[in-house]
Write a protein that holds these residues in place. Structure first.
Motif, PDB file in Angstrom:
ATOM      1  N   GLY A   5     -67.800  14.425  -3.409  1.00  0.00           N
ATOM      2  CA  GLY A   5     -67.052  14.461  -2.155  1.00  0.00           C
ATOM      3  C   GLY A   5     -67.879  15.081  -1.042  1.00  0.00           C
ATOM      4  O   GLY A   5     -68.840  15.816  -1.281  1.00  0.00           O
ATOM      5  N   LEU A   6     -67.485  14.787   0.174  1.00  0.00           N
ATOM      6  CA  LEU A   6     -68.156  15.343   1.344  1.00  0.00           C
ATOM      7  C   LEU A   6     -67.832  16.833   1.485  1.00  0.00           C
ATOM      8  O   LEU A   6     -66.816  17.300   0.943  1.00  0.00           O
ATOM      9  N   PRO A   7     -68.656  17.586   2.196  1.00  0.00           N
ATOM     10  CA  PRO A   7     -68.324  18.996   2.435  1.00  0.00           C
ATOM     11  C   PRO A   7     -66.990  19.145   3.161  1.00  0.00           C
ATOM     12  O   PRO A   7     -66.727  18.471   4.150  1.00  0.00           O
ATOM     13  N   GLY A   8     -66.130  20.011   2.628  1.00  0.00           N
ATOM     14  CA  GLY A   8     -64.812  20.214   3.217  1.00  0.00           C
ATOM     15  C   GLY A   8     -63.726  19.343   2.640  1.00  0.00           C
ATOM     16  O   GLY A   8     -62.572  19.419   3.067  1.00  0.00           O
ATOM     17  N   SER A   9     -64.048  18.513   1.638  1.00  0.00           N
ATOM     18  CA  SER A   9     -63.034  17.620   1.058  1.00  0.00           C
ATOM     19  C   SER A   9     -62.107  18.339   0.087  1.00  0.00           C
ATOM     20  O   SER A   9     -61.013  17.852  -0.189  1.00  0.00           O
ATOM     21  N   GLY A  10     -62.529  19.494  -0.450  1.00  0.00           N
ATOM     22  CA  GLY A  10     -61.676  20.253  -1.366  1.00  0.00           C
ATOM     23  C   GLY A  10     -62.237  20.379  -2.769  1.00  0.00           C
ATOM     24  O   GLY A  10     -61.494  20.706  -3.699  1.00  0.00           O
ATOM     25  N   LYS A  11     -63.532  20.144  -2.948  1.00  0.00           N
ATOM     26  CA  LYS A  11     -64.139  20.207  -4.285  1.00  0.00           C
ATOM     27  C   LYS A  11     -64.092  21.619  -4.860  1.00  0.00           C
ATOM     28  O   LYS A  11     -63.712  21.803  -6.024  1.00  0.00           O
ATOM     29  N   THR A  12     -64.461  22.607  -4.064  1.00  0.00           N
ATOM     30  CA  THR A  12     -64.513  23.980  -4.566  1.00  0.00           C
ATOM     31  C   THR A  12     -63.119  24.487  -4.925  1.00  0.00           C
ATOM     32  O   THR A  12     -62.943  25.171  -5.939  1.00  0.00           O
ATOM     33  N   THR A  13     -62.125  24.159  -4.122  1.00  0.00           N
ATOM     34  CA  THR A  13     -60.748  24.565  -4.425  1.00  0.00           C
ATOM     35  C   THR A  13     -60.274  23.954  -5.742  1.00  0.00           C
ATOM     36  O   THR A  13     -59.679  24.631  -6.590  1.00  0.00           O
ATOM     37  N   LEU A  14     -60.559  22.664  -5.932  1.00  0.00           N
ATOM     38  CA  LEU A  14     -60.181  22.006  -7.182  1.00  0.00           C
ATOM     39  C   LEU A  14     -60.955  22.578  -8.359  1.00  0.00           C
ATOM     40  O   LEU A  14     -60.388  22.759  -9.455  1.00  0.00           O
ATOM     41  N   ALA A  15     -62.236  22.889  -8.168  1.00  0.00           N
ATOM     42  CA  ALA A  15     -63.041  23.447  -9.253  1.00  0.00           C
ATOM     43  C   ALA A  15     -62.474  24.781  -9.723  1.00  0.00           C
ATOM     44  O   ALA A  15     -62.406  25.058 -10.931  1.00  0.00           O
ATOM     45  N   LYS A  16     -62.052  25.626  -8.799  1.00  0.00           N
ATOM     46  CA  LYS A  16     -61.481  26.928  -9.169  1.00  0.00           C
ATOM     47  C   LYS A  16     -60.165  26.761  -9.923  1.00  0.00           C
ATOM     48  O   LYS A  16     -59.882  27.494 -10.883  1.00  0.00           O
ATOM     49  N   LYS A  17     -59.346  25.786  -9.500  1.00  0.00           N
ATOM     50  CA  LYS A  17     -58.075  25.558 -10.194  1.00  0.00           C
ATOM     51  C   LYS A  17     -58.309  25.024 -11.609  1.00  0.00           C
ATOM     52  O   LYS A  17     -57.608  25.408 -12.551  1.00  0.00           O
ATOM     53  N   LEU A  18     -59.291  24.139 -11.763  1.00  0.00           N
ATOM     54  CA  LEU A  18     -59.601  23.604 -13.092  1.00  0.00           C
ATOM     55  C   LEU A  18     -60.183  24.693 -13.993  1.00  0.00           C
ATOM     56  O   LEU A  18     -59.905  24.719 -15.196  1.00  0.00           O
TER      57      LEU A  18
END
Length: 299
Positions: free
Chosen positions: A99-112
Motif C-alpha cells: 500500500g501507499l504511505p498513509g493507507s493504513g498498513k502500520t495500523t493493520l500490522a499492529k492489530k494483527l
C-alpha cells in the motif's frame, strides 16, 4: 572435523558473497558517474552505519527476548492457576502488506500482531526513526539509508524465520513483486504459510493518503509509486477507511439565522404598511360620506 569443515565452508561463502556485493556496488556507482573518492566516502559511511546498526540490533534482540520470556512466564502462571496446559501453536505465517504511505498498513500490522503471542513486525521505516523503532522518536527520511534499510529488513526477516517466530508481518509499500517474493519463497521453504494484503492504490486517493501520513512525502513520490506498481493476483484487496467528515461550521448557521431575521423584519414592515394604507382609504371614504350628508341639509 566435519562440523569444522562445514563452518569453514559457510564462512568462505559469506566472505565471497560480501566481496561480490562490494563489486556490484562499485560497478553500480561507476555507472552513475561517481568518482573514486565519493565511492570511498560512501563505503566509509556504510561501514559506520553498519556498526551502529549491529550495536542497536544486539540491544533490541536482548530486549525482545526478555519480553518474550516474561510473556511465557506469565502464561505459565495463568495456566497453573487455572489448571490448563499451555498450548503451543504450530502454525507459522508470513503476512505481506502492500500500500501507499498513509493507507493504513502500520495500523493493520499492529492489530494483527496483537492476535499472536509471538509476532514480529518487520519494516524499513524503523531505521529512519531516531529511536530505531517504528513510531519512537522523530521520523526523518534519509535517502542514503534506503539500500541499507532494505538489507537490514531482509536480514531481520530471515532471522525471524530461522527462530520460528509464529507471525511475521512485512510492513513496506512493496510496489514491486520482487521486493517481497524472495521472503515468501524462503518462508515457504521453512514451513510458513503466507498471505498478501493490499490496500487499494489509485490516483484519486493520493491526497487523502498524504493528509494522514506522517512521512509528508511530496505528491510526486506517490505518482512514481503508482507507476512502479505491479499487480499480484494473489493479493487480498482492502478498501481504506477514513475518519468522519468535519462538521459544518457554525458561521453558516448564524448566516442562515441572520437571513431569517432580515426576512422576518421585511415581512413585518410590509405587513405593517398595509394596514396604514387601508386606514387612510377608510378615512377618506368617511370624509366623502360626511360631505355628501351635509349638502342635502344645506339645501
Amino acid at each position: 572435523l566435519q562440523k569444522a569443515k562445514e563452518l569453514a565452508i559457510q564462512k568462505a561463502g559469506k566472505e565471497r558473497e560480501k566481496m561480490l556485493a562490494q563489486q556490484r556496488e562499485s560497478a553500480r556507482m561507476q555507472q552513475k558517474g561517481i568518482t573514486r573518492s565519493e565511492y570511498e566516502q560512501y563505503v566509509k559511511y556504510r561501514n559506520e552505519q553498519q556498526q551502529k546498526h549491529e550495536i542497536a540490533e544486539k540491544e533490541r534482540r536482548r530486549r525482545l527476548e526478555a519480553q518474550r520470556r516474561a510473556t511465557e512466564e506469565s502464561e505459565k502462571r495463568r495456566a497453573a492457576a487455572s489448571g490448563q496446559r499451555v498450548s503451543k501453536s504450530s502454525v507459522k505465517g508470513l503476512i505481506v502488506l502492500r500500500g501507499l504511505p498513509g493507507s493504513g498498513k502500520t495500523t493493520l500490522a499492529k492489530k494483527l500482531a496483537q492476535r499472536s503471542k509471538n509476532a514480529r513486525i518487520c519494516t524499513e521505516d524503523r531505521y529512519h526513526w531516531s529511536g530505531k523503532e517504528d513510531g519512537v522518536g522523530e521520523y526523518k527520511f534519509q535517502p542514503q539509508l534506503v539500500f541499507l534499510a532494505r538489507e537490514w529488513c531482509t536480514k531481520e526477516i530471515r532471522e525471524c524465520i530461522q527462530s520460528n517466530v509464529n507471525l511475521i508481518i512485512l510492513d513496506n509499500h512493496n510496489a514491486r513483486i520482487s521486493m517481497y517474493e524472495d521472503h515468501i519463497q524462503y518462508a515457504v521453504e521453512h514451513g510458513y504459510r503466507f498471505r498478501i494484503i493490499e490496500f487499494v492504490a489509485t490516483a484519486s486517493l493520493i491526497d487523502k493518503y498524504r493528509a494522514r501520513s506522517y512521512k509528508k512525502f511530496p505528491r510526486e513520490v506517490y505518482v512514481k509509486l503508482l507507476k512502479l506498481w505491479e499487480h499480484d493476483p494473489r493479493t487480498e484487496l482492502i478498501n481504506p477507511t477514513f475518519g468522519p467528515e468535519p462538521p459544518i461550521p457554525k458561521k453558516t448557521n448564524e448566516n442562515t439565522n441572520d437571513n431569517d431575521k432580515t426576512d422576518k423584519q421585511k415581512d413585518d414592515k410590509t405587513d405593517g404598511a398595509k394596514p396604514n394604507d387601508d386606514n387612510k382609504k377608510s378615512e377618506e371614504s368617511l370624509k366623502e360620506n360626511n360631505k355628501s350628508d351635509d349638502k342635502p341639509n344645506d339645501q
